[in-house]
Design a protein around this motif. Structure first.
Motif, PDB file in Angstrom:
ATOM      1  N   ALA A  23       3.579   0.166  -6.702  1.00  0.00           N
ATOM      2  CA  ALA A  23       2.670  -0.371  -7.713  1.00  0.00           C
ATOM      3  C   ALA A  23       1.191  -0.087  -7.400  1.00  0.00           C
ATOM      4  CB  ALA A  23       2.890  -1.864  -7.856  1.00  0.00           C
ATOM      5  N   GLU A  28      -5.411   1.326  -9.841  1.00  0.00           N
ATOM      6  CA  GLU A  28      -6.698   1.833 -10.342  1.00  0.00           C
ATOM      7  C   GLU A  28      -6.614   2.322 -11.792  1.00  0.00           C
ATOM      8  OE1 GLU A  28      -8.646   4.192  -6.909  1.00  0.00           O
ATOM      9  OE2 GLU A  28      -6.712   3.460  -6.201  1.00  0.00           O
ATOM     10  N   THR A  33      -0.512  -4.948  -9.582  1.00  0.00           N
ATOM     11  CA  THR A  33       0.658  -5.074  -8.703  1.00  0.00           C
ATOM     12  C   THR A  33       0.960  -6.568  -8.674  1.00  0.00           C
ATOM     13  OG1 THR A  33      -0.552  -5.534  -6.680  1.00  0.00           O
ATOM     14  CG2 THR A  33      -0.327  -3.223  -7.271  1.00  0.00           C
ATOM     15  N   PHE A  34       2.205  -6.961  -8.447  1.00  0.00           N
ATOM     16  CA  PHE A  34       2.420  -8.405  -8.547  1.00  0.00           C
ATOM     17  C   PHE A  34       2.176  -9.131  -7.242  1.00  0.00           C
ATOM     18  CE2 PHE A  34       6.480  -8.690  -6.555  1.00  0.00           C
ATOM     19  CZ  PHE A  34       7.215  -7.591  -6.950  1.00  0.00           C
ATOM     20  N   ARG A  35       2.395  -8.457  -6.122  1.00  0.00           N
ATOM     21  CA  ARG A  35       2.199  -9.120  -4.838  1.00  0.00           C
ATOM     22  C   ARG A  35       0.724  -9.509  -4.629  1.00  0.00           C
ATOM     23  NH1 ARG A  35       6.997  -9.276  -2.658  1.00  0.00           N
ATOM     24  NH2 ARG A  35       7.733  -7.725  -4.108  1.00  0.00           N
ATOM     25  N   GLN A 101       8.746   3.855  -7.211  1.00  0.00           N
ATOM     26  CA  GLN A 101       9.304   2.536  -7.527  1.00  0.00           C
ATOM     27  C   GLN A 101       8.708   2.034  -8.835  1.00  0.00           C
ATOM     28  OE1 GLN A 101       9.295  -0.117  -3.804  1.00  0.00           O
ATOM     29  NE2 GLN A 101       7.796   1.455  -3.354  1.00  0.00           N
ATOM     30  N   VAL A 103       7.639   1.658 -12.764  1.00  0.00           N
ATOM     31  CA  VAL A 103       8.373   1.787 -14.013  1.00  0.00           C
ATOM     32  C   VAL A 103       7.413   2.126 -15.159  1.00  0.00           C
ATOM     33  CG1 VAL A 103      10.235   0.258 -13.282  1.00  0.00           C
ATOM     34  CG2 VAL A 103       8.224  -0.744 -14.374  1.00  0.00           C
ATOM     35  N   ASP A 104       6.141   2.387 -14.805  1.00  0.00           N
ATOM     36  CA  ASP A 104       5.122   2.567 -15.845  1.00  0.00           C
ATOM     37  C   ASP A 104       5.069   3.971 -16.436  1.00  0.00           C
ATOM     38  OD1 ASP A 104       3.691   4.142 -13.919  1.00  0.00           O
ATOM     39  OD2 ASP A 104       2.687   2.350 -13.164  1.00  0.00           O
ATOM     40  N   HIS A 119      13.466   2.866  -9.888  1.00  0.00           N
ATOM     41  CA  HIS A 119      13.569   1.562 -10.550  1.00  0.00           C
ATOM     42  C   HIS A 119      13.538   1.685 -12.073  1.00  0.00           C
ATOM     43  CE1 HIS A 119      12.064  -0.593  -6.653  1.00  0.00           C
ATOM     44  NE2 HIS A 119      13.311  -0.219  -6.581  1.00  0.00           N
ATOM     45  N   THR A 187       2.474   0.873  -1.578  1.00  0.00           N
ATOM     46  CA  THR A 187       3.655   0.022  -1.608  1.00  0.00           C
ATOM     47  C   THR A 187       3.654  -0.918  -0.406  1.00  0.00           C
ATOM     48  OG1 THR A 187       6.073  -0.018  -1.716  1.00  0.00           O
ATOM     49  CG2 THR A 187       5.087   1.913  -0.677  1.00  0.00           C
ATOM     50  N   SER A 188       4.057  -2.161  -0.663  1.00  0.00           N
ATOM     51  CA  SER A 188       3.890  -3.214   0.338  1.00  0.00           C
ATOM     52  C   SER A 188       4.883  -3.120   1.494  1.00  0.00           C
ATOM     53  CB  SER A 188       4.034  -4.572  -0.347  1.00  0.00           C
ATOM     54  OG  SER A 188       5.266  -4.618  -1.035  1.00  0.00           O
ATOM     55  N   ASN A 212      -2.622   2.889   1.842  1.00  0.00           N
ATOM     56  CA  ASN A 212      -2.450   1.577   1.207  1.00  0.00           C
ATOM     57  C   ASN A 212      -3.710   0.738   1.384  1.00  0.00           C
ATOM     58  OD1 ASN A 212       0.012   0.532  -0.138  1.00  0.00           O
ATOM     59  ND2 ASN A 212      -0.427  -1.291   1.068  1.00  0.00           N
ATOM     60  N   LEU A 213      -3.922  -0.138   0.404  1.00  0.00           N
ATOM     61  CA  LEU A 213      -5.101  -1.007   0.466  1.00  0.00           C
ATOM     62  C   LEU A 213      -5.016  -1.981   1.647  1.00  0.00           C
ATOM     63  CD1 LEU A 213      -7.613  -1.229  -1.235  1.00  0.00           C
ATOM     64  CD2 LEU A 213      -6.481  -2.963  -2.623  1.00  0.00           C
ATOM     65  N   ALA A 230      -5.896   4.411  -3.085  1.00  0.00           N
ATOM     66  CA  ALA A 230      -5.185   5.677  -3.236  1.00  0.00           C
ATOM     67  C   ALA A 230      -5.995   6.683  -4.051  1.00  0.00           C
ATOM     68  CB  ALA A 230      -3.834   5.433  -3.904  1.00  0.00           C
TER      69      ALA A 230
HETATM   70  P1  NAD Z   1       3.655  -4.553  -4.508  1.00  0.00           P
HETATM   71  O1  NAD Z   1       2.994  -5.168  -5.698  1.00  0.00           O
HETATM   72  O2  NAD Z   1       4.587  -5.338  -3.705  1.00  0.00           O
HETATM   73  O3  NAD Z   1       2.588  -3.929  -3.506  1.00  0.00           O
HETATM   74  C1  NAD Z   1       1.598  -3.083  -3.915  1.00  0.00           C
HETATM   75  C2  NAD Z   1       0.850  -2.562  -2.679  1.00  0.00           C
HETATM   76  O4  NAD Z   1      -0.158  -1.669  -3.135  1.00  0.00           O
HETATM   77  C3  NAD Z   1       0.171  -3.640  -1.855  1.00  0.00           C
HETATM   78  O5  NAD Z   1       0.534  -3.476  -0.498  1.00  0.00           O
HETATM   79  C4  NAD Z   1      -1.330  -3.376  -2.042  1.00  0.00           C
HETATM   80  O6  NAD Z   1      -2.092  -3.591  -0.869  1.00  0.00           O
HETATM   81  C5  NAD Z   1      -1.346  -1.929  -2.402  1.00  0.00           C
HETATM   82  N1  NAD Z   1      -2.471  -1.529  -3.265  1.00  0.00           N
HETATM   83  C6  NAD Z   1      -3.083  -2.255  -4.249  1.00  0.00           C
HETATM   84  N2  NAD Z   1      -4.053  -1.526  -4.827  1.00  0.00           N
HETATM   85  C7  NAD Z   1      -4.050  -0.313  -4.200  1.00  0.00           C
HETATM   86  C8  NAD Z   1      -4.819   0.869  -4.348  1.00  0.00           C
HETATM   87  N3  NAD Z   1      -5.808   0.973  -5.274  1.00  0.00           N
HETATM   88  N4  NAD Z   1      -4.552   1.919  -3.535  1.00  0.00           N
HETATM   89  C9  NAD Z   1      -3.561   1.835  -2.599  1.00  0.00           C
HETATM   90  N5  NAD Z   1      -2.819   0.737  -2.412  1.00  0.00           N
HETATM   91  C10 NAD Z   1      -3.043  -0.323  -3.205  1.00  0.00           C
HETATM   92  O7  NAD Z   1       4.334  -3.300  -5.104  1.00  0.00           O
HETATM   93  P2  NAD Z   1       5.641  -2.553  -4.641  1.00  0.00           P
HETATM   94  O8  NAD Z   1       5.778  -2.591  -3.159  1.00  0.00           O
HETATM   95  O9  NAD Z   1       5.595  -1.266  -5.325  1.00  0.00           O
HETATM   96  O10 NAD Z   1       6.863  -3.428  -5.181  1.00  0.00           O
HETATM   97  C11 NAD Z   1       6.820  -4.046  -6.399  1.00  0.00           C
HETATM   98  C12 NAD Z   1       8.028  -3.705  -7.294  1.00  0.00           C
HETATM   99  O11 NAD Z   1       7.698  -4.219  -8.583  1.00  0.00           O
HETATM  100  C13 NAD Z   1       8.173  -2.226  -7.496  1.00  0.00           C
HETATM  101  O12 NAD Z   1       9.377  -1.881  -6.944  1.00  0.00           O
HETATM  102  C14 NAD Z   1       8.147  -1.968  -8.992  1.00  0.00           C
HETATM  103  O13 NAD Z   1       9.435  -1.699  -9.489  1.00  0.00           O
HETATM  104  C15 NAD Z   1       7.687  -3.250  -9.609  1.00  0.00           C
HETATM  105  N6  NAD Z   1       6.314  -3.121 -10.176  1.00  0.00           N
HETATM  106  C16 NAD Z   1       5.982  -1.965 -10.849  1.00  0.00           C
HETATM  107  C17 NAD Z   1       4.699  -1.803 -11.363  1.00  0.00           C
HETATM  108  C18 NAD Z   1       4.369  -0.502 -12.077  1.00  0.00           C
HETATM  109  O14 NAD Z   1       5.258   0.183 -12.548  1.00  0.00           O
HETATM  110  N7  NAD Z   1       3.092  -0.122 -12.121  1.00  0.00           N
HETATM  111  C19 NAD Z   1       3.751  -2.816 -11.213  1.00  0.00           C
HETATM  112  C20 NAD Z   1       4.123  -4.008 -10.519  1.00  0.00           C
HETATM  113  C21 NAD Z   1       5.425  -4.133  -9.998  1.00  0.00           C
END
Ligand code: NAD
Ligand code: ZN
Length: 243
Positions: A23, A28, A33-35, A101, A103-104, A119, A187-188, A212-213, A230
């Motif tokens: 995510a 950007e 991202t949801f975490r 991962q 889905v966008d 995903h 990715t986290s 990663n951030l 990124a």
């Molecule tokens: P995550 O939300 O768990 O983690 C995102 C990670 O990206 C974090 O560690 C964060 O520090 C980092 N991050 C945030 N901004 C950043 C940037 N500008 N540059 C680099 N890193 C950055 O996401 P995940 O680990 O991918 O897991 C979440 C799951 O939820 C995924 O498997 C996905 O299927 C789904 N999801 C998808 C989307 C999407 O499609 N865009 C968005 C949210 C969640």
């Protein structure tokens, strides 16, 4: 950007590179991202909208969530990190593969061709009765729960939910265990099995690179870690790798 020449002087058109994105690479582009938002995904609890149990108990809420995500996906664009990966693919051709991962669908919009969406993709749905797959643009989304035009079964988003098996795991396993460089972006390192791919790559002899951030949970398996955005770091790295 220290140590770059030492690390990457061996990257050539013959290097097999697999990239895993999460995510963070789309952050950007304006997709949260949801975490980072305290376990919420655009104000929803993930368990309420992204599990098979949620769809069983409240399919209308789940559909409303994905209809919103779909609407949002049409208003955002790829960012420099997505485009940097297109450049890397242009250089490496069949020696490049992207596993996402997300889905966008933004990697597709940017132009990546060799891609696995492990995903799924929120611009698609499928019938839980006959499995027919449809683009959302072909479906009447005014229906609370969209119905399959072929069999009248319920349609659901073509997204892998928590507790479900990601797509194409065999192919992913083969790609990751045979690559020379494995790059994880945004990715986290918490969501399995995707998070385990880093370790698989490392055990199989690949050099591992992370962007990663924040420090991801599986940072211990990353040989070279670049902390930051990124969209700022990846374009610079790719420029140096493909000289
Ligand atoms: P995550 O939300 O768990 O983690 C995102 C990670 O990206 C974090 O560690 C964060 O520090 C980092 N991050 C945030 N901004 C950043 C940037 N500008 N540059 C680099 N890193 C950055 O996401 P995940 O680990 O991918 O897991 C979440 C799951 O939820 C995924 O498997 C996905 O299927 C789904 N999801 C998808 C989307 C999407 O499609 N865009 C968005 C949210 C969640
Ligand atoms: Zn059907």
């Amino acid at each position: 950007m220290a140590n770059l020449s030492a690390v990457f002087m061996n990257i050539t058109k013959e290097s097999k590179i697999v990239v895993l994105t999460g995510a963070g690479i789309s952050a950007e582009s304006g997709i949260k991202t949801f975490r980072d938002a305290g376990g919420l995904w655009e104000n929803y609890n993930v368990e309420d909208v992204a599990t098979p149990q949620a769809f069983d108990s409240n399919p209308i809420l789940v559909w409303n969530f994905y209809k919103e995500r779909y609407k949002q996906s049409k208003t955002v664009s790829p960012n420099p990190a997505h485009y940097a990966l297109v450049e890397l693919e242009d250089y490496l051709k069949d020696n490049f593969f992207l596993i996402t991962q997300n889905v966008d669908g933004l990697h597709n919009v940017a132009g990546t061709k060799r891609i696995i969406e492990m995903h799924g993709n929120l611009t698609e749905c499928f019938c839980i009765n006959c499995n027919a797959k449809y683009k959302l643009e072909k479906i009447n989304l005014a229906q609370d729960i969209p119905i399959c035009p072929k069999c009248n079964g319920y349609l659901r988003p073509n997204v892998v939910w928590f507790g479900e098996m990601p797509y194409h795991l065999n192919k992913i396993d083969t790609l990751v265990s045979q690559c020379n460089y494995f790059i994880v972006v945004g990715t986290s390192g918490i969501v399995y099995p995707a998070a385990g791919l880093l370790q698989l790559a490392k055990y199989s002899g690949a050099k591992t690179i992370g962007i990663n951030l924040e420090k991801p949970a599986n940072i211990y398996s990353i040989d070279y870690f670049y902390q930051g955005k990124a969209g700022e770091i990846l374009p610079k790295l790719v420029k140096q790798w493909i000289i």
